[in-house]
Structures are given as C-alpha cells and as structure tokens.
Design a protein around this motif. Structure first.
Motif, PDB file in Angstrom:
ATOM      1  N   LEU A  30      23.504  43.802 -52.715  1.00  0.00           N
ATOM      2  CA  LEU A  30      22.281  43.075 -52.359  1.00  0.00           C
ATOM      3  C   LEU A  30      22.258  42.715 -50.875  1.00  0.00           C
ATOM      4  O   LEU A  30      21.219  42.850 -50.215  1.00  0.00           O
ATOM      5  CB  LEU A  30      22.159  41.819 -53.218  1.00  0.00           C
ATOM      6  CG  LEU A  30      20.865  41.028 -53.091  1.00  0.00           C
ATOM      7  CD1 LEU A  30      19.651  41.892 -53.379  1.00  0.00           C
ATOM      8  CD2 LEU A  30      20.900  39.837 -54.031  1.00  0.00           C
ATOM      9  N   ALA A  31      23.393  42.290 -50.344  1.00  0.00           N
ATOM     10  CA  ALA A  31      23.450  41.864 -48.940  1.00  0.00           C
ATOM     11  C   ALA A  31      23.290  43.041 -47.973  1.00  0.00           C
ATOM     12  O   ALA A  31      22.888  42.844 -46.831  1.00  0.00           O
ATOM     13  CB  ALA A  31      24.767  41.143 -48.665  1.00  0.00           C
ATOM     14  N   PRO A  37      15.820  44.612 -54.164  1.00  0.00           N
ATOM     15  CA  PRO A  37      15.932  45.338 -55.432  1.00  0.00           C
ATOM     16  C   PRO A  37      15.791  44.444 -56.657  1.00  0.00           C
ATOM     17  O   PRO A  37      15.970  43.229 -56.590  1.00  0.00           O
ATOM     18  CB  PRO A  37      17.341  45.931 -55.370  1.00  0.00           C
ATOM     19  CG  PRO A  37      18.090  44.984 -54.486  1.00  0.00           C
ATOM     20  CD  PRO A  37      17.091  44.487 -53.474  1.00  0.00           C
ATOM     21  N   THR A  38      15.510  45.096 -57.774  1.00  0.00           N
ATOM     22  CA  THR A  38      15.490  44.420 -59.067  1.00  0.00           C
ATOM     23  C   THR A  38      16.926  44.344 -59.590  1.00  0.00           C
ATOM     24  O   THR A  38      17.827  45.038 -59.094  1.00  0.00           O
ATOM     25  CB  THR A  38      14.651  45.195 -60.090  1.00  0.00           C
ATOM     26  OG1 THR A  38      15.263  46.480 -60.299  1.00  0.00           O
ATOM     27  CG2 THR A  38      13.203  45.365 -59.631  1.00  0.00           C
ATOM     28  N   ALA A  39      17.128  43.551 -60.626  1.00  0.00           N
ATOM     29  CA  ALA A  39      18.440  43.486 -61.273  1.00  0.00           C
ATOM     30  C   ALA A  39      18.804  44.858 -61.841  1.00  0.00           C
ATOM     31  O   ALA A  39      19.970  45.269 -61.777  1.00  0.00           O
ATOM     32  CB  ALA A  39      18.432  42.434 -62.370  1.00  0.00           C
ATOM     33  N   VAL A  74      12.535  36.895 -55.453  1.00  0.00           N
ATOM     34  CA  VAL A  74      11.227  37.232 -54.893  1.00  0.00           C
ATOM     35  C   VAL A  74      10.431  37.861 -56.024  1.00  0.00           C
ATOM     36  O   VAL A  74      10.850  38.855 -56.603  1.00  0.00           O
ATOM     37  CB  VAL A  74      11.371  38.232 -53.718  1.00  0.00           C
ATOM     38  CG1 VAL A  74      10.028  38.569 -53.120  1.00  0.00           C
ATOM     39  CG2 VAL A  74      12.316  37.674 -52.662  1.00  0.00           C
ATOM     40  N   ASN A  75       9.293  37.275 -56.368  1.00  0.00           N
ATOM     41  CA  ASN A  75       8.519  37.783 -57.493  1.00  0.00           C
ATOM     42  C   ASN A  75       7.031  37.709 -57.149  1.00  0.00           C
ATOM     43  O   ASN A  75       6.452  36.630 -57.138  1.00  0.00           O
ATOM     44  CB  ASN A  75       8.809  36.941 -58.742  1.00  0.00           C
ATOM     45  CG  ASN A  75       8.185  37.518 -59.980  1.00  0.00           C
ATOM     46  OD1 ASN A  75       7.353  38.421 -59.920  1.00  0.00           O
ATOM     47  ND2 ASN A  75       8.569  36.996 -61.126  1.00  0.00           N
ATOM     48  N   ARG A  82      12.661  40.400 -58.113  1.00  0.00           N
ATOM     49  CA  ARG A  82      13.411  41.147 -57.129  1.00  0.00           C
ATOM     50  C   ARG A  82      14.224  40.128 -56.347  1.00  0.00           C
ATOM     51  O   ARG A  82      13.895  38.946 -56.335  1.00  0.00           O
ATOM     52  CB  ARG A  82      12.459  41.945 -56.262  1.00  0.00           C
ATOM     53  CG  ARG A  82      11.784  43.024 -57.149  1.00  0.00           C
ATOM     54  CD  ARG A  82      10.677  43.742 -56.517  1.00  0.00           C
ATOM     55  NE  ARG A  82      11.122  44.549 -55.393  1.00  0.00           N
ATOM     56  CZ  ARG A  82      10.313  45.378 -54.736  1.00  0.00           C
ATOM     57  NH1 ARG A  82       9.062  45.507 -55.122  1.00  0.00           N
ATOM     58  NH2 ARG A  82      10.747  46.062 -53.719  1.00  0.00           N
ATOM     59  N   PHE A  83      15.285  40.587 -55.714  1.00  0.00           N
ATOM     60  CA  PHE A  83      16.227  39.651 -55.121  1.00  0.00           C
ATOM     61  C   PHE A  83      16.471  39.954 -53.650  1.00  0.00           C
ATOM     62  O   PHE A  83      16.345  41.092 -53.201  1.00  0.00           O
ATOM     63  CB  PHE A  83      17.540  39.665 -55.915  1.00  0.00           C
ATOM     64  CG  PHE A  83      17.341  39.167 -57.312  1.00  0.00           C
ATOM     65  CD1 PHE A  83      17.457  37.816 -57.604  1.00  0.00           C
ATOM     66  CD2 PHE A  83      16.989  40.031 -58.332  1.00  0.00           C
ATOM     67  CE1 PHE A  83      17.235  37.344 -58.886  1.00  0.00           C
ATOM     68  CE2 PHE A  83      16.767  39.572 -59.617  1.00  0.00           C
ATOM     69  CZ  PHE A  83      16.891  38.224 -59.892  1.00  0.00           C
ATOM     70  N   ASP A  84      16.824  38.892 -52.923  1.00  0.00           N
ATOM     71  CA  ASP A  84      17.005  38.966 -51.477  1.00  0.00           C
ATOM     72  C   ASP A  84      18.228  38.128 -51.109  1.00  0.00           C
ATOM     73  O   ASP A  84      18.294  36.945 -51.455  1.00  0.00           O
ATOM     74  CB  ASP A  84      15.748  38.404 -50.795  1.00  0.00           C
ATOM     75  CG  ASP A  84      15.676  38.654 -49.314  1.00  0.00           C
ATOM     76  OD1 ASP A  84      16.661  39.147 -48.720  1.00  0.00           O
ATOM     77  OD2 ASP A  84      14.621  38.355 -48.732  1.00  0.00           O
TER      78      ASP A  84
END
Length: 147
Positions: A30-31, A37-39, A74-75, A82-84
């Motif tokens: 993720l970093a 991205p999504t899970a 983030v949605n 989604r993730f950040d």
C-alpha cells in the motif's frame, strides 16, 4: 516510493502495532503505490509472495492499520473501499470514467478550513478537497473519431 522493512518496523512500533510478515507486506504494498487500491487488489498482490494469506487477513490488517492512523480509507462510489497509506494532508483528483484517484499536494488547499466561516459549535478535525473530472486517457477515449 520504496519503503524499507526498517521504516515499516519503526512506523508500526511507534503506533503500538506488532510487526508480522503478512502485515508488513500489506503495508509495504500500500505504501509503495499511489493507486489507492482495494483490499481485493492488495490481496492479489500480496498473495503472490504469501500464498497462504487469506482475504480476511488483508481486511483485518487494513482495519488495524486504519485504526492506528497508518492508512486512510477512501470511498467515493460506495462500491468498495480503497486505501491510501499517505496520511499527510492531501487532496484528490477523481476520474469519473475509469475511477482512478490521483493525489494532489497543495498548501493553499490545506488552509481552506482555517479561512472558512464555520459554525463556532463545530470542531473540524481534518478536511479534503476533491476534484471530479476525466483523466487524459478517458478524455482521449471520449473524443469522436475522425474519418
């Protein structure tokens, strides 16, 4: 951006988290991306190196990292989070075509809440500005073809 295992250990320890190989791999994946991205996408990526990892482990890890303040959710379309891993103040460009999310770093946008006339009874903890439109690829795809 590449993140070292030592940086991951330091970040986890400073947030009171135990470092496990799977947890570190999820955070590293993720970093090292700006694609939000999504899970499911993270699971597909991390499972290449950790074939025994489960989707539940990815979801649980993301929830743990979010609770510790190491990632943000983030949605925008309510069809999957989604993730950040960029938790510094920043803003987003959101493509309505392909749904790509791009980061914007802008000090002026960071100052908006301080200049806004907000009700005195409301305490703002953070803010984020979002711009919606079409990325270059989607704009190109929408252009009429010349004969």
């Amino acid at each position: 951006m590449t993140i070292s295992q030592e940086d991951i250990r330091t970040r986890f320890k400073s947030h009171g988290l135990k470092v496990t190989p799977q947890r570190a791999a999820i955070y590293k994946a993720l970093a090292e991306t700006t694609s939000h991205p999504t899970a499911e996408t993270l699971f597909q990526q991390v499972s290449k190196d950790y074939p025994m990892i489960s989707p539940n482990t990815v979801y649980y890890t993301l929830s743990t990292l979010k609770g510790a303040g190491l990632v943000k959710e983030v949605n925008y379309w309510h069809d999957g989070a989604r993730f950040d891993a960029n938790v510094t103040p920043h803003h987003h460009l959101i493509c309505l075509g392909c749904r790509a999310i791009f980061d914007i770093e802008d000090r002026v946008l960071n100052q908006i809440q301080h200049k806004a006339k907000l009700p005195k009874h409301f305490q703002v903890l953070s803010h984020q500005v979002e711009f919606y439109g079409y990325c270059a690829s989607c704009q190109k795809a929408q252009l009429p073809h010349k004969k």
